[in-house]
Design a protein around this motif. Structure first.
Motif, PDB file in Angstrom:
ATOM      1  N   LYS A 135      -7.853 -16.808   2.375  1.00 56.07           N
ATOM      2  CA  LYS A 135      -8.211 -15.768   3.352  1.00 56.07           C
ATOM      3  C   LYS A 135      -7.010 -14.997   3.883  1.00 56.07           C
ATOM      4  O   LYS A 135      -7.112 -14.281   4.867  1.00 56.07           O
ATOM      5  CB  LYS A 135      -8.964 -16.394   4.525  1.00 56.07           C
ATOM      6  N   LYS A 136      -5.855 -15.135   3.217  1.00 52.78           N
ATOM      7  CA  LYS A 136      -4.657 -14.436   3.686  1.00 52.78           C
ATOM      8  C   LYS A 136      -4.962 -12.944   3.865  1.00 52.78           C
ATOM      9  O   LYS A 136      -5.559 -12.312   3.001  1.00 52.78           O
ATOM     10  CB  LYS A 136      -3.514 -14.614   2.689  1.00 52.78           C
ATOM     11  N   TYR A 137      -4.525 -12.412   5.009  1.00 51.68           N
ATOM     12  CA  TYR A 137      -4.767 -10.997   5.287  1.00 51.68           C
ATOM     13  C   TYR A 137      -3.559 -10.411   6.009  1.00 51.68           C
ATOM     14  O   TYR A 137      -3.601 -10.114   7.187  1.00 51.68           O
ATOM     15  CB  TYR A 137      -6.044 -10.823   6.116  1.00 51.68           C
ATOM     16  N   ASP A 138      -2.470 -10.293   5.286  1.00 55.12           N
ATOM     17  CA  ASP A 138      -1.228  -9.756   5.844  1.00 55.12           C
ATOM     18  C   ASP A 138      -1.178  -8.253   5.570  1.00 55.12           C
ATOM     19  O   ASP A 138      -0.546  -7.793   4.626  1.00 55.12           O
ATOM     20  CB  ASP A 138      -0.031 -10.473   5.220  1.00 55.12           C
ATOM     21  N   LEU A 139      -1.884  -7.515   6.404  1.00 58.08           N
ATOM     22  CA  LEU A 139      -2.056  -6.077   6.186  1.00 58.08           C
ATOM     23  C   LEU A 139      -0.729  -5.324   6.166  1.00 58.08           C
ATOM     24  O   LEU A 139      -0.506  -4.470   5.306  1.00 58.08           O
ATOM     25  CB  LEU A 139      -2.980  -5.498   7.256  1.00 58.08           C
ATOM     26  N   GLU A 140       0.165  -5.627   7.105  1.00 59.39           N
ATOM     27  CA  GLU A 140       1.437  -4.897   7.190  1.00 59.39           C
ATOM     28  C   GLU A 140       2.254  -5.067   5.905  1.00 59.39           C
ATOM     29  O   GLU A 140       2.765  -4.095   5.346  1.00 59.39           O
ATOM     30  CB  GLU A 140       2.259  -5.378   8.394  1.00 59.39           C
ATOM     31  N   GLU A 141       2.363  -6.310   5.445  1.00 59.29           N
ATOM     32  CA  GLU A 141       3.116  -6.589   4.223  1.00 59.29           C
ATOM     33  C   GLU A 141       2.497  -5.853   3.033  1.00 59.29           C
ATOM     34  O   GLU A 141       3.204  -5.282   2.206  1.00 59.29           O
ATOM     35  CB  GLU A 141       3.107  -8.102   3.960  1.00 59.29           C
ATOM     36  N   TRP A 142       1.190  -5.857   2.981  1.00 55.51           N
ATOM     37  CA  TRP A 142       0.495  -5.261   1.837  1.00 55.51           C
ATOM     38  C   TRP A 142       0.661  -3.735   1.824  1.00 55.51           C
ATOM     39  O   TRP A 142       0.960  -3.138   0.793  1.00 55.51           O
ATOM     40  CB  TRP A 142      -0.980  -5.642   1.862  1.00 55.51           C
ATOM     41  N   VAL A 143       0.482  -3.104   2.970  1.00 55.97           N
ATOM     42  CA  VAL A 143       0.613  -1.642   3.045  1.00 55.97           C
ATOM     43  C   VAL A 143       2.046  -1.218   2.742  1.00 55.97           C
ATOM     44  O   VAL A 143       2.277  -0.261   1.995  1.00 55.97           O
ATOM     45  CB  VAL A 143       0.145  -1.112   4.421  1.00 55.97           C
ATOM     46  N   CYS A 144       3.022  -1.939   3.283  1.00 54.11           N
ATOM     47  CA  CYS A 144       4.429  -1.619   2.990  1.00 54.11           C
ATOM     48  C   CYS A 144       4.702  -1.743   1.496  1.00 54.11           C
ATOM     49  O   CYS A 144       5.391  -0.904   0.913  1.00 54.11           O
ATOM     50  CB  CYS A 144       5.363  -2.524   3.783  1.00 54.11           C
ATOM     51  N   GLY A 145       4.168  -2.766   0.870  1.00 56.26           N
ATOM     52  CA  GLY A 145       4.351  -2.950  -0.572  1.00 56.26           C
ATOM     53  C   GLY A 145       3.766  -1.810  -1.376  1.00 56.26           C
ATOM     54  O   GLY A 145       4.387  -1.321  -2.328  1.00 56.26           O
ATOM     55  N   MET A 146       2.584  -1.349  -0.979  1.00 52.02           N
ATOM     56  CA  MET A 146       1.957  -0.236  -1.688  1.00 52.02           C
ATOM     57  C   MET A 146       2.734   1.063  -1.490  1.00 52.02           C
ATOM     58  O   MET A 146       2.860   1.867  -2.405  1.00 52.02           O
ATOM     59  CB  MET A 146       0.505  -0.064  -1.241  1.00 52.02           C
ATOM     60  N   LEU A 147       3.266   1.243  -0.288  1.00 52.53           N
ATOM     61  CA  LEU A 147       3.998   2.470   0.004  1.00 52.53           C
ATOM     62  C   LEU A 147       5.342   2.547  -0.717  1.00 52.53           C
ATOM     63  O   LEU A 147       5.887   3.632  -0.893  1.00 52.53           O
ATOM     64  CB  LEU A 147       4.214   2.616   1.511  1.00 52.53           C
ATOM     65  N   GLU A 148       5.870   1.416  -1.137  1.00 54.14           N
ATOM     66  CA  GLU A 148       7.130   1.427  -1.876  1.00 54.14           C
ATOM     67  C   GLU A 148       6.951   1.985  -3.291  1.00 54.14           C
ATOM     68  O   GLU A 148       7.927   2.319  -3.952  1.00 54.14           O
ATOM     69  CB  GLU A 148       7.729   0.017  -1.936  1.00 54.14           C
ATOM     70  N   GLU A 149       5.720   2.078  -3.757  1.00 54.38           N
ATOM     71  CA  GLU A 149       5.436   2.605  -5.095  1.00 54.38           C
ATOM     72  C   GLU A 149       4.380   3.709  -5.004  1.00 54.38           C
ATOM     73  O   GLU A 149       3.325   3.611  -5.621  1.00 54.38           O
ATOM     74  CB  GLU A 149       4.958   1.482  -6.013  1.00 54.38           C
ATOM     75  N   PRO A 150       4.639   4.765  -4.240  1.00 52.77           N
ATOM     76  CA  PRO A 150       3.600   5.784  -4.019  1.00 52.77           C
ATOM     77  C   PRO A 150       3.205   6.544  -5.275  1.00 52.77           C
ATOM     78  O   PRO A 150       2.104   7.057  -5.362  1.00 52.77           O
ATOM     79  CB  PRO A 150       4.240   6.723  -2.982  1.00 52.77           C
ATOM     80  N   GLY A 151       4.091   6.619  -6.265  1.00 48.85           N
ATOM     81  CA  GLY A 151       3.767   7.360  -7.487  1.00 48.85           C
ATOM     82  C   GLY A 151       2.998   6.540  -8.503  1.00 48.85           C
ATOM     83  O   GLY A 151       2.490   7.063  -9.487  1.00 48.85           O
ATOM     84  N   ILE A 152       2.903   5.223  -8.274  1.00 46.23           N
ATOM     85  CA  ILE A 152       2.200   4.349  -9.217  1.00 46.23           C
ATOM     86  C   ILE A 152       1.056   3.687  -8.463  1.00 46.23           C
ATOM     87  O   ILE A 152       1.131   2.532  -8.063  1.00 46.23           O
ATOM     88  CB  ILE A 152       3.141   3.275  -9.816  1.00 46.23           C
ATOM     89  N   ARG A 153       0.020   4.439  -8.238  1.00 45.74           N
ATOM     90  CA  ARG A 153      -1.107   3.956  -7.451  1.00 45.74           C
ATOM     91  C   ARG A 153      -1.657   2.657  -8.041  1.00 45.74           C
ATOM     92  O   ARG A 153      -1.899   2.569  -9.220  1.00 45.74           O
ATOM     93  CB  ARG A 153      -2.200   5.037  -7.413  1.00 45.74           C
ATOM     94  N   CYS A 154      -1.815   1.670  -7.246  1.00 40.03           N
ATOM     95  CA  CYS A 154      -2.426   0.380  -7.586  1.00 40.03           C
ATOM     96  C   CYS A 154      -1.459  -0.643  -8.168  1.00 40.03           C
ATOM     97  O   CYS A 154      -1.821  -1.811  -8.301  1.00 40.03           O
ATOM     98  CB  CYS A 154      -3.609   0.530  -8.542  1.00 40.03           C
ATOM     99  N   ALA A 155      -0.245  -0.268  -8.527  1.00 38.10           N
ATOM    100  CA  ALA A 155       0.664  -1.201  -9.192  1.00 38.10           C
ATOM    101  C   ALA A 155       0.953  -2.437  -8.338  1.00 38.10           C
ATOM    102  O   ALA A 155       0.844  -3.565  -8.821  1.00 38.10           O
ATOM    103  CB  ALA A 155       1.966  -0.501  -9.569  1.00 38.10           C
ATOM    104  N   PHE A 156       1.331  -2.237  -7.091  1.00 33.27           N
ATOM    105  CA  PHE A 156       1.639  -3.366  -6.216  1.00 33.27           C
ATOM    106  C   PHE A 156       0.417  -4.267  -6.053  1.00 33.27           C
ATOM    107  O   PHE A 156       0.508  -5.497  -6.152  1.00 33.27           O
ATOM    108  CB  PHE A 156       2.113  -2.865  -4.843  1.00 33.27           C
ATOM    109  N   CYS A 157      -0.702  -3.651  -5.833  1.00 34.87           N
ATOM    110  CA  CYS A 157      -1.952  -4.374  -5.595  1.00 34.87           C
ATOM    111  C   CYS A 157      -2.333  -5.243  -6.797  1.00 34.87           C
ATOM    112  O   CYS A 157      -2.641  -6.434  -6.653  1.00 34.87           O
ATOM    113  CB  CYS A 157      -3.040  -3.343  -5.318  1.00 34.87           C
ATOM    114  N   TYR A 158      -2.314  -4.673  -7.984  1.00 41.46           N
ATOM    115  CA  TYR A 158      -2.611  -5.448  -9.191  1.00 41.46           C
ATOM    116  C   TYR A 158      -1.584  -6.559  -9.388  1.00 41.46           C
ATOM    117  O   TYR A 158      -1.930  -7.709  -9.635  1.00 41.46           O
ATOM    118  CB  TYR A 158      -2.570  -4.553 -10.437  1.00 41.46           C
TER     119      TYR A 158
END
Length: 197
Positions: free
Chosen positions: A64-87
């Motif tokens: 149930k981990k839900y570290d929203l801040e960490e996740w959003v920051c990770g996604m923003l570090e790769e704005p040109g590669i949508r979904c890369a961090f998430c996958y």
């Protein structure tokens, strides 16, 4: 072969679990999706997957981990590669869990959707496979996408209207033009600079 199946939600699990079971594959289902936004949506998708697994008597493992801040920051570090961090992060988690949990391989329900970046998912999964020395079980499950939709409707599962992250939610509901897109990328770059400093 015993598989660990990373699942993003109930509806995307419908066809893949049916196919794996028909092929005689043993599997456990793993829910790890801190990308889902907002939190109410996260809970709704988790509850739907729990409902599905209970109906089908599948073994479900939940993080149930839900570290929203960490996740959003990770996604923003790769704005040109949508979904890369998430996958990458969800598949790394699944691969690591499978390697220490005694599984023979891992896979993901992300492979069933024609709306996901299929080749990027494969690339991230293969990198995770090498990192944790656990085979990635690949099959192109997109051929059964419509079958999965029918199953989910037949058993009355909640079907989400967007992929999951805060950006996909925005893209689903916001109406923007080219000027707004340019301004958005400027804001993202400013935010990234602020976070890094």
């Amino acid at each position: 072969m015993k598989l660990l199946l990373h699942a993003c939600c109930g509806p995307c699990s419908c066809y893949q679990t049916e196919k794996l079971a028909a092929d005689g594959r043993q599997f456990d289902i793993l829910f790890f999706n801190p990308n889902i936004h907002p939190y109410k949506e996260f809970k709704r998708r988790l509850n739907t997957l729990m409902e599905f697994c209970e109906k089908k008597q599948y073994n479900l493992i939940i993080d149930k981990k839900y570290d929203l801040e960490e996740w959003v920051c990770g996604m923003l570090e790769e704005p040109g590669i949508r979904c890369a961090f998430c996958y990458r992060e969800r598949l790394r988690y699944a691969a690591h869990f499978a390697s220490v949990g005694g599984y023979d391989a891992f896979t993901s329900t992300l492979l069933v959707s024609p709306y996901q970046k299929h080749e990027l998912i494969i690339k991230c999964a293969e990198a995770s496979s090498k990192e944790f020395d656990i085979p990635f079980y690949y099959e192109d499950f997109r051929t059964g996408y419509q079958r999965g939709v029918r199953i989910s409707l037949e058993i009355g599962l909640y079907r989400q209207p967007y992929c999951g992250c805060i950006f996909s939610e925005r893209d689903r509901y916001a109406v923007t033009g080219k000027k707004e897109e340019k301004e958005r990328f400027i804001r993202i770059n400013k935010f990234i600079t602020m976070v890094k400093s």
